[in-house]
Design an enzyme around this catalytic site. Structure first.
Site, PDB file in Angstrom:
ATOM      1  N   SER A  87     -27.410 -24.609 -27.767  1.00 32.64           N
ATOM      2  CA  SER A  87     -26.206 -23.795 -27.592  1.00 32.64           C
ATOM      3  C   SER A  87     -26.597 -22.365 -27.191  1.00 32.64           C
ATOM      4  CB  SER A  87     -25.368 -23.844 -28.871  1.00 32.64           C
ATOM      5  OG  SER A  87     -24.050 -23.429 -28.641  1.00 32.64           O
ATOM      6  N   HIS A 237     -21.546 -31.705 -30.080  1.00 34.62           N
ATOM      7  CA  HIS A 237     -22.329 -30.513 -29.770  1.00 34.62           C
ATOM      8  C   HIS A 237     -23.532 -30.365 -30.696  1.00 34.62           C
ATOM      9  CE1 HIS A 237     -23.102 -26.628 -28.047  1.00 34.62           C
ATOM     10  NE2 HIS A 237     -22.871 -25.980 -29.179  1.00 34.62           N
TER      11      HIS A 237
END
Length: 262
Positions: A87, A237
């Site tokens: 991320s 994610h």
């Protein structure tokens, strides 16, 4: 000197790998892959600025965070390393590779693309900034108050790892919440460069995540023409936490392929 906090695992002298966590996180987030990689590599898990135990600074953007990582490598005489980032950490890793390609022998980017994302953490900031830390007496109380803004217990648990006790009845944020909020637009920004990074790159996408989409392909390949992608199905994610065995295997295989090529 702006010294990033880090933890080293594995045998020094083995090929170095630097791990970079995501927004609101710390080096502990990539602890599972660090443990596996330490069997064959010298692994450096880093807290990025304004996160974990690293210093706080009022300024925050990818150029600065990339420079932090380069200075960190300089301080340990790491002339070159593989970078693995998740991320926000993936964007920092990409920025380092674009700024100083000679310092990065390979790049692994977990579930993020070099593009600008629309802001989507408004409820998170509202909840975190809404906590009156002087009145909080326990983590359970903080969790209950945060639940008014964030439904997912796992997300609250992750965020509250940043809450540390300062006295018998006091708490404070370990992260620099005010700077992160102030520079949130910079954190959502994408990467750009007049030149590309041509060494091996692996993007790992969570199959259920929308952080890497087909429309991002042109942006990825323009900056990282040698990039490949692996998709971990039924993972979002937080793919490294949801499917750790598969994630770790993909990372290890990619790193071995780099070593063979060298």
């Amino acid at each position: 000197m702006f010294d990033l906090y880090y933890r080293q695992q594995g045998i020094q002298g083995n090929p170095p790998v630097v791990l970079l966590h995501g927004l609101f996180g710390s080096l502990e987030n990539l602890g599972a892959v660090a443990k596996v990689l330490a069997e064959d590599f010298s692994v450096y898990s880093v807290d990025l600025r304004n996160h974990g135990r690293s210093p706080h600074h009022e300024m925050m953007n990818y150029e600065l965070m990339a420079n932090d990582v380069i200075r960190f490598m300089d301080s340990l005489n790491l002339t070159e390393a593989v970078l693995l980032g998740h991320s926000m950490g993936g964007k920092v890793a990409m920025e380092v590779a674009l700024q100083a390609p000679d310092r990065v022998s390979g790049l692994i980017v977990a579930d993020i693309a070099p593009v600008r994302y629309p802001p989507h953490h408004h409820q998170v900031f509202a909840g975190l900034q809404g906590l009156a830390l002087s009145a909080i007496t326990s983590r359970a109380q903080a969790d209950k108050e945060l639940a008014a803004y964030i439904n997912e217990a796992s997300v609250r648990s992750f965020l509250l790892k940043n809450l540390v006790k300062t006295s018998a009845s006091g708490f404070q944020w370990r992260m620099n919440l005010s700077a992160i909020a102030k520079h949130y637009e910079h954190i959502m920004a994408g990467q750009s460069s007049e030149s590309s990074y041509d060494k091996p790159v692996l993007f790992i996408k969570g199959g259920s995540s929308d952080y890497i989409l087909p429309r991002h392909q042109d942006a990825i390949l323009s900056l990282f023409p040698a990039a490949g992608v692996k998709i971990i199905q039924n993972a979002g994610h937080w793919l490294h936490a949801e499917k750790p065995a598969l994630f770790n295997r993909i990372v290890s295989q990619f790193l071995r392929s780099i070593l063979i090529a060298q």
